[in-house]
Structure formats: structure tokens, C-alpha cells
Design a protein around this motif. Structure first.
Motif, PDB file in Angstrom:
ATOM      1  N   GLU A   1       0.818  -1.207   0.000  1.00  0.00           N
ATOM      2  CA  GLU A   1       0.000   0.000   0.000  1.00  0.00           C
ATOM      3  C   GLU A   1       0.853   1.259   0.000  1.00  0.00           C
ATOM      4  OE1 GLU A   1      -3.822   1.824   2.471  1.00  0.00           O
ATOM      5  OE2 GLU A   1      -2.635   0.200   3.315  1.00  0.00           O
ATOM      6  N   LEU A   2       2.044   1.182   0.580  1.00  0.00           N
ATOM      7  CA  LEU A   2       2.897   2.361   0.702  1.00  0.00           C
ATOM      8  C   LEU A   2       3.396   2.849  -0.649  1.00  0.00           C
ATOM      9  CD1 LEU A   2       4.398   4.338   2.575  1.00  0.00           C
ATOM     10  CD2 LEU A   2       6.233   2.663   2.758  1.00  0.00           C
ATOM     11  N   GLY A   3       3.587   1.952  -1.620  1.00  0.00           N
ATOM     12  CA  GLY A   3       4.131   2.354  -2.912  1.00  0.00           C
ATOM     13  C   GLY A   3       5.623   2.618  -2.874  1.00  0.00           C
TER      14      GLY A   3
ATOM     15  N   ARG B   1       4.109   6.560  -7.717  1.00  0.00           N
ATOM     16  CA  ARG B   1       3.295   7.727  -7.409  1.00  0.00           C
ATOM     17  C   ARG B   1       2.218   7.301  -6.418  1.00  0.00           C
ATOM     18  NH1 ARG B   1       1.045   9.581 -12.561  1.00  0.00           N
ATOM     19  NH2 ARG B   1      -0.901   8.824 -11.701  1.00  0.00           N
ATOM     20  N   ALA B   2       2.061   8.061  -5.363  1.00  0.00           N
ATOM     21  CA  ALA B   2       1.277   7.594  -4.221  1.00  0.00           C
ATOM     22  C   ALA B   2      -0.210   7.452  -4.505  1.00  0.00           C
ATOM     23  CB  ALA B   2       1.482   8.538  -3.029  1.00  0.00           C
ATOM     24  N   ASP B   3      -0.694   8.035  -5.606  1.00  0.00           N
ATOM     25  CA  ASP B   3      -2.121   7.917  -5.894  1.00  0.00           C
ATOM     26  C   ASP B   3      -2.452   6.673  -6.702  1.00  0.00           C
ATOM     27  OD1 ASP B   3      -0.671   9.266  -8.055  1.00  0.00           O
ATOM     28  OD2 ASP B   3      -2.609   9.321  -9.052  1.00  0.00           O
TER      29      ASP B   3
ATOM     30  N   LEU C   1       2.267  18.414  -8.360  1.00  0.00           N
ATOM     31  CA  LEU C   1       2.525  17.234  -7.519  1.00  0.00           C
ATOM     32  C   LEU C   1       3.956  17.301  -7.009  1.00  0.00           C
ATOM     33  CD1 LEU C   1       1.682  13.524  -8.281  1.00  0.00           C
ATOM     34  CD2 LEU C   1       4.051  14.164  -7.861  1.00  0.00           C
ATOM     35  N   VAL C   2       4.145  16.940  -5.760  1.00  0.00           N
ATOM     36  CA  VAL C   2       5.486  16.808  -5.174  1.00  0.00           C
ATOM     37  C   VAL C   2       5.534  15.488  -4.404  1.00  0.00           C
ATOM     38  CG1 VAL C   2       5.858  19.302  -4.997  1.00  0.00           C
ATOM     39  CG2 VAL C   2       4.865  18.071  -3.067  1.00  0.00           C
ATOM     40  N   GLN C   3       6.706  14.847  -4.400  1.00  0.00           N
ATOM     41  CA  GLN C   3       6.838  13.561  -3.704  1.00  0.00           C
ATOM     42  C   GLN C   3       8.292  13.302  -3.339  1.00  0.00           C
ATOM     43  OE1 GLN C   3       5.537  10.118  -5.934  1.00  0.00           O
ATOM     44  NE2 GLN C   3       5.255   8.879  -4.092  1.00  0.00           N
ATOM     45  N   CYS C   4       8.500  12.698  -2.179  1.00  0.00           N
ATOM     46  CA  CYS C   4       9.822  12.257  -1.730  1.00  0.00           C
ATOM     47  C   CYS C   4       9.779  10.758  -1.443  1.00  0.00           C
ATOM     48  CB  CYS C   4      10.244  12.979  -0.443  1.00  0.00           C
ATOM     49  SG  CYS C   4      10.525  14.742  -0.604  1.00  0.00           S
ATOM     50  N   THR C   5      10.938  10.135  -1.387  1.00  0.00           N
ATOM     51  CA  THR C   5      11.000   8.753  -0.914  1.00  0.00           C
ATOM     52  C   THR C   5      10.754   8.751   0.589  1.00  0.00           C
ATOM     53  OG1 THR C   5      13.405   8.923  -0.626  1.00  0.00           O
ATOM     54  CG2 THR C   5      12.601   8.039  -2.724  1.00  0.00           C
ATOM     55  N   PRO C   6       9.919   7.848   1.088  1.00  0.00           N
ATOM     56  CA  PRO C   6       9.533   7.883   2.502  1.00  0.00           C
ATOM     57  C   PRO C   6      10.651   7.523   3.482  1.00  0.00           C
ATOM     58  CG  PRO C   6       7.892   6.709   1.193  1.00  0.00           C
ATOM     59  CD  PRO C   6       9.101   6.889   0.329  1.00  0.00           C
ATOM     60  N   ASP C   7      11.830   7.130   3.002  1.00  0.00           N
ATOM     61  CA  ASP C   7      12.904   6.804   3.941  1.00  0.00           C
ATOM     62  C   ASP C   7      13.700   8.042   4.343  1.00  0.00           C
ATOM     63  OD1 ASP C   7      13.964   7.140   1.415  1.00  0.00           O
ATOM     64  OD2 ASP C   7      15.530   5.621   1.679  1.00  0.00           O
ATOM     65  N   LEU C   8      13.309   9.224   3.864  1.00  0.00           N
ATOM     66  CA  LEU C   8      13.982  10.463   4.246  1.00  0.00           C
ATOM     67  C   LEU C   8      13.392  11.027   5.536  1.00  0.00           C
ATOM     68  CD1 LEU C   8      14.216  12.419   0.847  1.00  0.00           C
ATOM     69  CD2 LEU C   8      15.907  10.889   1.861  1.00  0.00           C
TER      70      LEU C   8
ATOM     71  N   PHE D   1      -2.992  14.769 -14.306  1.00  0.00           N
ATOM     72  CA  PHE D   1      -2.141  13.605 -14.564  1.00  0.00           C
ATOM     73  C   PHE D   1      -2.090  12.659 -13.373  1.00  0.00           C
ATOM     74  CE2 PHE D   1       0.431  17.002 -12.795  1.00  0.00           C
ATOM     75  CZ  PHE D   1       1.244  16.367 -11.872  1.00  0.00           C
ATOM     76  N   TYR D   2      -2.724  13.001 -12.292  1.00  0.00           N
ATOM     77  CA  TYR D   2      -2.810  12.127 -11.131  1.00  0.00           C
ATOM     78  C   TYR D   2      -4.280  11.901 -10.799  1.00  0.00           C
ATOM     79  CZ  TYR D   2      -3.293  16.759  -9.015  1.00  0.00           C
ATOM     80  OH  TYR D   2      -3.688  18.038  -8.740  1.00  0.00           O
ATOM     81  N   THR D   3      -4.535  10.917  -9.944  1.00  0.00           N
ATOM     82  CA  THR D   3      -5.909  10.590  -9.571  1.00  0.00           C
ATOM     83  C   THR D   3      -6.369  11.530  -8.478  1.00  0.00           C
ATOM     84  OG1 THR D   3      -5.527   8.270 -10.102  1.00  0.00           O
ATOM     85  CG2 THR D   3      -7.443   8.785  -8.743  1.00  0.00           C
ATOM     86  N   ARG D   4      -7.400  12.262  -8.764  1.00  0.00           N
ATOM     87  CA  ARG D   4      -7.930  13.193  -7.773  1.00  0.00           C
ATOM     88  C   ARG D   4      -8.938  12.490  -6.870  1.00  0.00           C
ATOM     89  NH1 ARG D   4     -10.106  17.878 -11.489  1.00  0.00           N
ATOM     90  NH2 ARG D   4     -10.477  16.088 -12.847  1.00  0.00           N
TER      91      ARG D   4
END
Length: 457
Positions: free
Chosen positions: A62-64, A86-88, A204-211, A253-256
């Protein structure tokens, strides 16, 4: 009959909705180091295959996001890898993208490379012989943008984009927490604002969750700082880094995720009349119901078709008209340059036993690098008259022209009068050998030739 038509139309509507929501693994860019490679059928390749299999099977999380190690008991053959979707996305779409990336990176884009990172529209896949888990890596940076320009509202775009995308960073990084989040949709934020009239801007903005939150904030702000330089006035752009990415477009371009509708307000209806007189006016009202039941779904259907058309048209235009601006090792001359002594050692000082052929441009020799990678060395004739700087610039340009039907250029050597090109070795020779060699022409039937023509096109 009206209910039957309504059911058919609604089925078509649902089909269009499902079609527009399909997530394809659309390739964007890759970077793989020319200085780190492994020998085929080695322990490292075995561990890499294990790693890619593990990443693909865990892409339904689920985390992606997922990182793991293969072969950790042997430091010289250990492989570290991760993916970020992408988290969506749904878990199925994430797994499809990761599986495509795992397959294409070793077969097409970066064969026999230890250090690789590849981006698709929906995911990023990365692996290395050195652990990068928890590190905030901003390099290599890749900027992609739409070639078209916004002429009338470019200043407004700069202002609106700066406000919206910066606000998204605060939501995604959540620097007040200062910790690693590792939760669903962590380090991810989207924002939609009205730009002009019927036009909306999506970011859209996103980081890797290990940061950490601080590192995520720093990575995103560094990526956003590149947008005015590369993409000012462009109707769509993105900046890709190993640890974060930012993107904006004028289409969704992402799921709203739609907000839940408010609870219905109870209405006080008057009691029904004791009897209804079937006058001419009532007959007209009743007979119009089937028409409404048909017209309304048709209007919805046409609206959805139009949305799908313009969305696909905008996406296709972006795909075709994108450019790359790479602040990484693949665009620097130094990362492509080989030492002359290394080339001489690999080819046994250009011995006749290693000579593969030659022509008007020079001789071609077979060689083996110290790490076991086999190469084809083209030693250009000294009468070309091309200067050293022109030669280097041309090499950097050719190195970016990478395709599965083209022999991959690994680097070059330019020392004194020597101008040498280093390619990957293709054991079965090039296409002209089979097209024009009389003894080999019969080996290519028309079906094979047809596929070759399609590949070239």
C-alpha cells in the motif's frame, strides 16, 4: 426501451472511465554509470535478478515504496535497490510499472550496469552496489519540459506555480514533525488551482519515505529552484531526482480524490393530491421522461469522451515534445572518457588478432576491460581533421542517442592524435553484414526483414 438505452449508455460511460484510468508504464529517462559494470553470469548478476524479483513482488504494498538488499552476506556482490510509485496509484498499477522498469532496465537501457536509476511516469526504480537507503540524493537531476510556450500569461504562471507548489512542499514534508513518516501517502502532496477561466493548474510533489522531513523539504525546494531556469513559461514540466520529484501540468495527470458530498437537505413536500386528472399537460410531461432519460446520459457520454480526448492529446503532446536537461554524469565529458592506456591494454595494443574489421573511418578492434566487460573499439583515422572539442561534443550527443536497436556508445578516448570510440560489443555483427553479405542474405526471410524495417522506423 428507455431503461435499456440508459443501461447501454451507462455501460459505455463506465467503460470510458475505466479506459481513462488505465496507468501505462511510460518511460521517461534513465542514468546508469559507465564506470561500474559486472560480468555476465556472475554472482552480482544473480543477486541483481533476485533483487528485481523481490522489488516486483513487493510492489503491491500500500505504501508504494520498498527497499531491500540481495546478497548482503558477500559485500563485493551485494545489490541494494528500491522503487517509488506515485502515491495515488493502485497496487496493480504500481506493480505493472515496477515490473516493466525491472525488465527494461536490464534488457534494454542499462545491461551489465551496477549503478542504475530509471524513471517512468508512474514509478522510479533504482539499484546500486553501494547502500543509498535513507540518503538524500539530489544528483543526478533530470529536467523535462513541454516545448510549447505560454505567451499571454507566463508571468501569472510563474506566480501561481510558485505559490501552489511551495505550499505543497509544506504539506508533503511536514517539517514540524522532523521524523520519518513511512505511512500511506507520506511525503506526497497534490494541489489543483484555477489558472484562467476554464483552465486549471495541477501540481505534484513527492519524496522517498525513507527520508527525514527536513531532507524531504530540502530536496523538494532544490528541485523547485530549477523550474525557473529550465521551464519558465512552459505549460508542463517536471524535475526528477533520486530522492524526490516535482511536476506540474494543465491537465489532471494524477488521480484526484473527490471530497465526500454534503448530506442531503430534507425537503418538506406537500401531500399528494387525492386524485390526478390525466389532462393534456400531464400527458406531455409523462411522455418527455424517456427523452430526458436518453438525452442526459448522452450529454454525460459526450462530456467524458471530450475529457478523455483532450487529456490524451495533452499527454501525447508532452510525450512527443519533451526535452531533457541532465545535470548528471551522462552529460559530462569526463564520465565518458577512457584512458588511452586502458584502451591499449584492453585491445592488446590494437593487435591484429583483435581486429574485427575496418573501413574509410578507421579500424575496429575487440577488447576486454579490467572488469571483464567486452567492448568494440573504433580507432578513427587520423586524417579526419576534426578538433578535440568538436569530437568530444559530438560524442556526448551520440551517447544520448540510446535505443535498443542501436549499439550503445560507452565512451571515447582523445589523446594527442588518437580519437577512439568505445562501443558495447555485438557478437552477431551489424545489420549490413546480413543485408549485403551474399552468404547471409538467405538467413533473413521477409518476415524478419519486415520486423527490421519496423524497428528502424
Amino acid at each position: 426501451m428507455p431503461s435499456f438505452n440508459l443501461n447501454v449508455l451507462m455501460t459505455l460511460v463506465l467503460g470510458l472511465l475505466s479506459l481513462s484510468s488505465l496507468s501505462e508504464a511510460e518511460y521517461r529517462y534513465y542514468v546508469c554509470s559507465n564506470t561500474t559494470s559486472f560480468i555476465p553470469n556472475s554472482t552480482y548478476e544473480f543477486n541483481l535478478n533476485l533483487l528485481l524479483s523481490s522489488l516486483t513482488s513487493n510492489a503491491t504494498r500500500e505504501l508504494g515504496f520498498y527497499n531491500t538488499t540481495a546478497g548482503s552476506q558477500d559485500p563485493n556482490a551485494a545489490v541494494y535497490g528500491s522503487f517509488l510509485c506515485r502515491a495515488d496509484l493502485t497496487s496493480d498499477a504500481c506493480q505493472a510499472c515496477v515490473a516493466t522498469a525491472a525488465r527494461e532496465t536490464v534488457q534494454q537501457y542499462c545491461p551489465l550496469r551496477k549503478v542504475t536509476i530509471i524513471w517512468y511516469d508512474n514509478c522510479m526504480l533504482r539499484y546500486s552496489n553501494v547502500s543509498f537507503f535513507g540518503n538524500m540524493d539530489e544528483a543526478p537531476r533530470v529536467s523535462l519540459w513541454n516545448l510549447e510556450n505560454i505567451t499571454d500569461n507566463s508571468n501569472r504562471l510563474t506566480k501561481v506555480l510558485a505559490e501552489t507548489i511551495t505550499a505543497s512542499v509544506s504539506v508533503a514534508a511536514d517539517v514540524t514533525s522532523g521524523a520519518k513518516k513511512f505511512a500511506t501517502n507520506s511525503f506526497f502532496a497534490t494541489k489543483e488551482v484555477n489558472f484562467t477561466g476554464f483552465q486549471d493548474l495541477y501540481s505534484l510533489v513527492q519524496c522517498t519515505p525513507d527520508l527525514s522531513s527536513t531532507d524531504c523539504d530540502r530536496c523538494l525546494r532544490g528541485a523547485i529552484a530549477l523550474l525557473p531556469t529550465c521551464c519558465n513559461g512552459k505549460p508542463g514540466a517536471r524535475v526528477l531526482c533520486p530522492s524526490c520529484n516535482v511536476r506540474y501540468e494543465f491537465y489532471p495527470f494524477y488521480t484526484r480524490v473527490a471530497a465526500p458530498p454534503p448530506p442531503p437537505t430534507p425537503l418538506l413536500l406537500p401531500p399528494p393530491p387525492a386524485s390526478v386528472s390525466r389532462s393534456q399537460g400531464n400527458d406531455d410531461q409523462i411522455s418527455s421522461l424517456p427523452t430526458v432519460a436518453i438525452v442526459v446520459p448522452i450529454a454525460i457520454l459526450l462530456f467524458l469522451v471530450g475529457c478523455c480526448f483532450f487529456r490524451r492529446r495533452a499527454r501525447k503532446k508532452y510525450n512527443v515534445k519533451q526535452q531533457q536537461n541532465v545535470g548528471s554524469e551522462i552529460s559530462s565529458v569526463e564520465s565518458l572518457q577512457f584512458d588511452l592506456h586502458t584502451i591499449e591494454a584492453a585491445t592488446e595494443n590494437f593487435s591484429d588478432q583483435n581486429r574485427l574489421g575496418g573501413g574509410g573511418f578507421g579500424e575496429v578492434y575487440k577488447g576486454t576491460l579490467p572488469d571483464g566487460l567486452q567492448i568494440a573499439v573504433k580507432r578513427l583515422s587520423r586524417g579526419s581533421g576534426q578538433g578535440a572539442e568538436e569530437f568530444k561534443n559530438e560524442v556526448v550527443l551520440v551517447a544520448k542517442l540510446q535505443h535498443r536497436n542501436l549499439v550503445r556508445l560507452l565512451g571515447f578516448c582523445s589523446e594527442g592524435e588518437e580519437k577512439i570510440l568505445v562501443y558495447e560489443l555485438v557478437e552477431n555483427k551489424s545489420l549490413d553484414h546480413f543485408l549485403f553479405g551474399s552468404e547471409n542474405q538467405v538467413k533473413l526471410d521477409w518476415s524478419s526483414r519486415y520486423k527490421i524495417i519496423g524497428g528502424i522506423a
